[in-house]
Enzyme design. Structure first.
Site, PDB file in Angstrom:
ATOM      1  N   LYS A 283      18.361  31.264  -4.750  1.00 22.16           N
ATOM      2  CA  LYS A 283      17.216  32.144  -4.575  1.00 22.16           C
ATOM      3  C   LYS A 283      16.457  31.659  -3.345  1.00 22.16           C
ATOM      4  CE  LYS A 283      13.905  35.115  -5.611  1.00 22.16           C
ATOM      5  NZ  LYS A 283      14.089  36.554  -5.405  1.00 22.16           N
TER       6      LYS A 283
ATOM      7  N   LYS B 294      14.996  20.928  13.185  1.00 25.99           N
ATOM      8  CA  LYS B 294      13.638  20.395  13.239  1.00 25.99           C
ATOM      9  C   LYS B 294      13.200  20.175  14.687  1.00 25.99           C
ATOM     10  CE  LYS B 294      14.690  18.064   8.918  1.00 25.99           C
ATOM     11  NZ  LYS B 294      15.069  16.776   8.298  1.00 25.99           N
TER      12      LYS B 294
ATOM     13  N   ARG C  70      22.036   9.034   5.155  1.00 24.88           N
ATOM     14  CA  ARG C  70      21.997   8.289   6.416  1.00 24.88           C
ATOM     15  C   ARG C  70      20.548   8.130   6.839  1.00 24.88           C
ATOM     16  NH1 ARG C  70      20.298  12.485   9.386  1.00 24.88           N
ATOM     17  NH2 ARG C  70      21.190  14.549   8.957  1.00 24.88           N
TER      18      ARG C  70
ATOM     19  N   ARG D 127      10.217  15.926  19.254  1.00 23.51           N
ATOM     20  CA  ARG D 127      11.578  15.812  19.779  1.00 23.51           C
ATOM     21  C   ARG D 127      11.604  16.413  21.187  1.00 23.51           C
ATOM     22  NH1 ARG D 127      16.121  16.752  15.057  1.00 23.51           N
ATOM     23  NH2 ARG D 127      14.952  15.854  13.313  1.00 23.51           N
TER      24      ARG D 127
END
Length: 447
Positions: A201, A237, A292, A339
């Site tokens: 969903k 991201k 990780r 970033r």
């Protein structure tokens, strides 16, 4: 503690691991492709071994060459960093077969949590909240349609072996389902060699909040607060912050307890991240586990004082983690990571490889830059476009934002386009300043 480790990665994460190892008195071996022979991590390491030509499939994904490099240089362990082979169970298994410690979880954990459908089933069984979803892999479009009809649209099709948004499709109407199902399976097969998908969903306008976890061989499991990663483009991201402006103390405790419960359910070891979706009512749901260390780990380090890479090395070498007695953790101040990618945000974030002619990094209190770049460096078209990570810390969120503005203005990169102007615009939006960003931030703001 190990005497010597091989770092099976490149770029800023390779250098980050090598620096942590050096502080612990551990020697490092770099592996590099022909394209990376003159990069900073190769010069920084105690030894370096060429493992193949520029394409990643012939170098950084070449398991046999990497294992051979580790064995011939006398390494005891291999740190995979993130990306490439970091979540490859076969690579972890190959390390063990060659008497090398894989600095990460067991191959069984990687497989169990790497398969998103199986991970959902595991989390449901141990009582961690999950988004309503299909019972395992969905192989036929008819079964996908039956699920969507039962839970109601919109739904999300996700690759079982997926990550990074690949093999993922949102479906808002019944007539969109068949084409989306076919496309998701094809993309999953191309990206991961596994076309299996499952359905969930779709949680509308969620926040993406994740919990950093560590676990050792001595029964210690800790949750190192949370990171908010809601600002994304196509599930990638762009900016992360810690702590999340959406959480109060009770919700932080509840999510931390759920994360530790997840770790115990799979007998996890080393560093990992439990990723959750947080809906508008304050309910959270397990999304996936990354087995990780993650790109955004520095913001957690800034608010907890824990060196996550060093803890990985301690745990893998058979020592207890040094931060176990400090739990439970409360955030100290606020941190934001930007970033900085070689991409042109004015042209749909088009990749911009090329030669860097100027690279002046910001400094001062509360500013940290993770990079492998110098003036004269070349950004290769063969790999990830990340140039650097800029991390700022402040005593509170307001100071961190102000410090971010200052540091971004000081960060001078010439020769290529970067995402610095995009981040400067993010900081000026009302939505970000109020701490109200959700995963639809780009669409809502038009950035």
């Amino acid at each position: 503690m190990f005497d010597k480790i091989l770092v099976a990665n490149r770029g800023e994460v390779a250098l980050r691991i090598m620096r942590a190892a050096r502080e612990l008195g551990v020697k490092t071996v770099a592996v590099y492709s022909v394209a990376d022979k003159d990069t900073l991590p190769v010069r920084y390491a105690d030894e370096a071994v060429c493992i193949g030509p520029a394409p990643a499939g012939k170098s950084y994904l070449n398991m046999s060459n990497i294992i051979a490099a580790a064995v011939t240089t006398g390494c005891q362990a291999v740190h995979p960093g993130y990306g490439f082979l970091a979540e490859n169970a076969d690579f972890a298994r190959a390390c063990a077969e060659n008497d090398l410690v894989f600095i990460g979880p067991s191959p069984e954990c990687i497989e169990r949590m790497g398969n998103k459908a199986a991970a959902r089933e595991t989390m449901t069984a141990c009582g961690v909240p999950t988004v309503p979803g299909s019972d395992g892999v969905v192989e036929r479009v008819e079964d996908a349609r039956a699920f969507a009809d039962r839970v109601g649209y919109p739904v999300l099709i996700k690759a079982s072996a997926g990550g990074g948004g690949k093999g993922m499709r949102e479906v808002h109407k019944p007539e969109e389902l068949e084409s989306a199902f076919t496309a998701a399976r094809a993309e999953a097969q191309a990206a991961f060699g596994n076309g299996d998908v499952y359905l969930e969903k779709l949680v509308l306008r969620p926040r993406h909040v994740e919990i950093q976890v560590l676990a050792d061989d001595f029964g210690n499991q800790v949750a190192l607060c949370e990171r908010d990663c809601s600002i994304q483009r196509r599930h990638q991201k762009l900016l992360e912050e810690a702590p999340s402006p959406a959480l109060n103390d009770q919700l932080r405790r509840d999510m931390g307890v759920a994360a530790v419960k997840a770790v115990r359910a799979v007998d996890y070891r080393n560093a990992g991240t439990i990723e959750f979706l947080l809906d508008e009512s304050g309910k959270f749901y397990f999304m996936e586990m990354n087995t990780r260390v993650q790109v955004e780990h520095p913001v957690t380090e800034q608010i907890t004082g824990v060196d996550i890479i060093k803890e990985q090395l301690r745990i893998a070498s058979g020592e207890p983690m040094s931060c176990a007695g400090q739990a439970p953790f409360s955030p100290n101040g606020h941190a934001i990571e930007f970033r900085i990618n070689a991409e042109d945000p004015e042209h749909d974030f088009r990749p911009c490889p090329g030669n860097i002619t100027r690279f002046d990094v910001p400094g001062g209190p509360g500013v940290r830059v993770e990079s492998y770049i110098q003036a004269g460096s070349t950004i290769s078209p063969f790999y990830d476009s990340m140039v650097a990570k800029l991390i700022v810390w402040g005593k509170d969120r307001e100071e961190a934002i102000a410090r971010g503005r200052r540091a971004l203005a000081e960060f001078k990169i010439e020769g290529i386009a970067t995402t610095i102007p995009f981040h400067q615009k993010v900081l000026e939006t009302d939505i970000f300043q109020k701490g109200e960003a959700r995963t639809d931030f780009i669409e809502v703001t038009g950035l």
